[in-house]
Design an enzyme around this catalytic site. Sequence first.
Site, short mmCIF file in Angstrom:
data_model
loop_
_atom_site.label_atom_id
_atom_site.label_comp_id
_atom_site.label_asym_id
_atom_site.label_seq_id
_atom_site.Cartn_x
_atom_site.Cartn_y
_atom_site.Cartn_z
N TYR A 135 10.50 -4.25 -4.68
CA TYR A 135 10.24 -4.94 -3.41
C TYR A 135 11.54 -5.58 -2.94
CZ TYR A 135 7.13 -7.64 -0.23
OH TYR A 135 6.46 -8.16 0.86
N HIS A 140 12.04 -6.79 4.95
CA HIS A 140 10.63 -6.39 4.92
C HIS A 140 9.79 -7.49 4.26
CE1 HIS A 140 7.01 -3.95 4.28
NE2 HIS A 140 7.05 -4.33 3.01
N ARG A 149 1.89 -15.67 5.64
CA ARG A 149 2.02 -17.06 5.18
C ARG A 149 2.82 -17.96 6.11
NH1 ARG A 149 2.77 -13.84 0.75
NH2 ARG A 149 5.04 -13.96 0.96
N GLU A 209 6.01 3.41 4.18
CA GLU A 209 7.09 2.53 3.75
C GLU A 209 8.34 3.37 3.51
OE1 GLU A 209 4.78 -1.35 1.97
OE2 GLU A 209 5.78 0.00 0.55
N GLN A 250 -5.52 -2.74 0.98
CA GLN A 250 -4.60 -3.63 0.25
C GLN A 250 -4.95 -5.10 0.47
OE1 GLN A 250 -0.53 -2.84 1.23
NE2 GLN A 250 0.29 -4.51 -0.01
N TYR A 254 -5.59 -7.00 -3.19
CA TYR A 254 -4.32 -7.28 -3.87
C TYR A 254 -4.24 -8.62 -4.59
CZ TYR A 254 -2.14 -10.54 -0.50
OH TYR A 254 -1.82 -11.64 0.26
N THR A 362 10.58 -1.35 0.62
CA THR A 362 10.73 -0.96 2.02
C THR A 362 12.04 -1.47 2.61
OG1 THR A 362 8.33 -1.09 2.22
CG2 THR A 362 9.58 -0.93 4.26
#
Length: 431
Positions: A135, A140, A149, A209, A250, A254, A362
Amino acid sequence: MASWLQIPKNSPFSLANIPFGIISSSKLSSRVPAIAIGDYALDLSKFASSGGFSQLPVIQPHLNVFNQSTLNAFAALGRPVHRQVREYIQKVFSTETPFPQILRDNAALQKEALLPLSEVTNHLPMQIGDYTDFYAGLNHAYNVGVLFRGPDNALQPNYKHLPVAYHGRASSVVTSGTPLHRPQGQILTNPAANPKLPTFSPCKKLDIELELAFFVSTPNDLGHPVHIDKAEDHIFGVVLMNDWSARDIQAWEYVPLGPFNAKNFGTTITPWVVLIDALEPFRTVGLEPGNRESLLPYLREKRADTAYDIPLEVEVTNAGGEPTVISHSNAKNLLYSFPQMLAHHTITGCNLNTGDLLGSGTISGKENQTEGSFLEQTNGKNPIKLADGSERLFLEDGDTVILRGMAGTEGNYVGFGDCAGTILPPVQLDL
């Protein structure tokens, strides 16, 4: 670099590249290793059995690797051998080749071993035992974090200290051109409801992605981490990767363990593996220097330029429509390097094996239309307009996505070829 073989100036497979893959054709009785050059594939099995490597002593004890149906055996020979084989093939194809008798003046072998790319079928280049997706795309991660958030808590506290990752599904990694059915699963259609009750449905927020990924060459033993200074020597080469993602599936699944069914239905990679040495001319500093002091010592590299300056693009074509390039990004938009990913993966003593695939995460830029996913571009609210006037918030059935990446200059491009996939309707289930 000039070649006696006619190579289109815009080819991603110039003499400066020499990527490796696995092919088959009507002329071949089985799958064989090959390299791509211009509009051709060189069958390395036929080349090797016909004395093609006669002037390269280092590969003589290992010629059987070119009779395998994957590149694993070749990759396991290690970077010094990969480098010498690539440089030797470059010499064979160069205008001033020191070995004219090998191929340039050998019409019979050219006819047998040089196959038009249009006449071969590509296959997965490696037998993939494990697949891990990182990640490392900071932009991204921030963009998605803001959506879920807010800007103050967009990045988790650990993000700038370690390369976050999850274990993906190796069995559903496919090569470019393989169509994928729209996934189905549990979706929470009304997040505000109480109690929260999911429905079973085809994915309505199917996304892409834009990523790079690399294959492991030489393994490490269980319990023995790979030192950051040696990590690059455990990397065979790099491919483009599309980590297809079902965003609505997702969102429901998740928490607390991360993505599962939202990403296990298909991951597309390019069939030609670009050796890490071919990317060396394009080294640059990523989003932060690889030797930054803020990193713990096991992640800190000796040099700052640990990323690659490779322009990337995303193209979408709807069924019967015209292609539309919806995004331009660059491989340098990563916070962590490939060696840092590998060093972190093994720091606990985890053993990586030849053929393991590690994705970058990504790769998005900061500006509009540099994002590597639909989620970032549209947020499910602001549609992308395609060339024929149609609009997309997410992918629809019949849409084809092609990722491309190519570095260098005209006549000397180093690229990956197309990373393409088409979305088919969901499979009809008897539930």
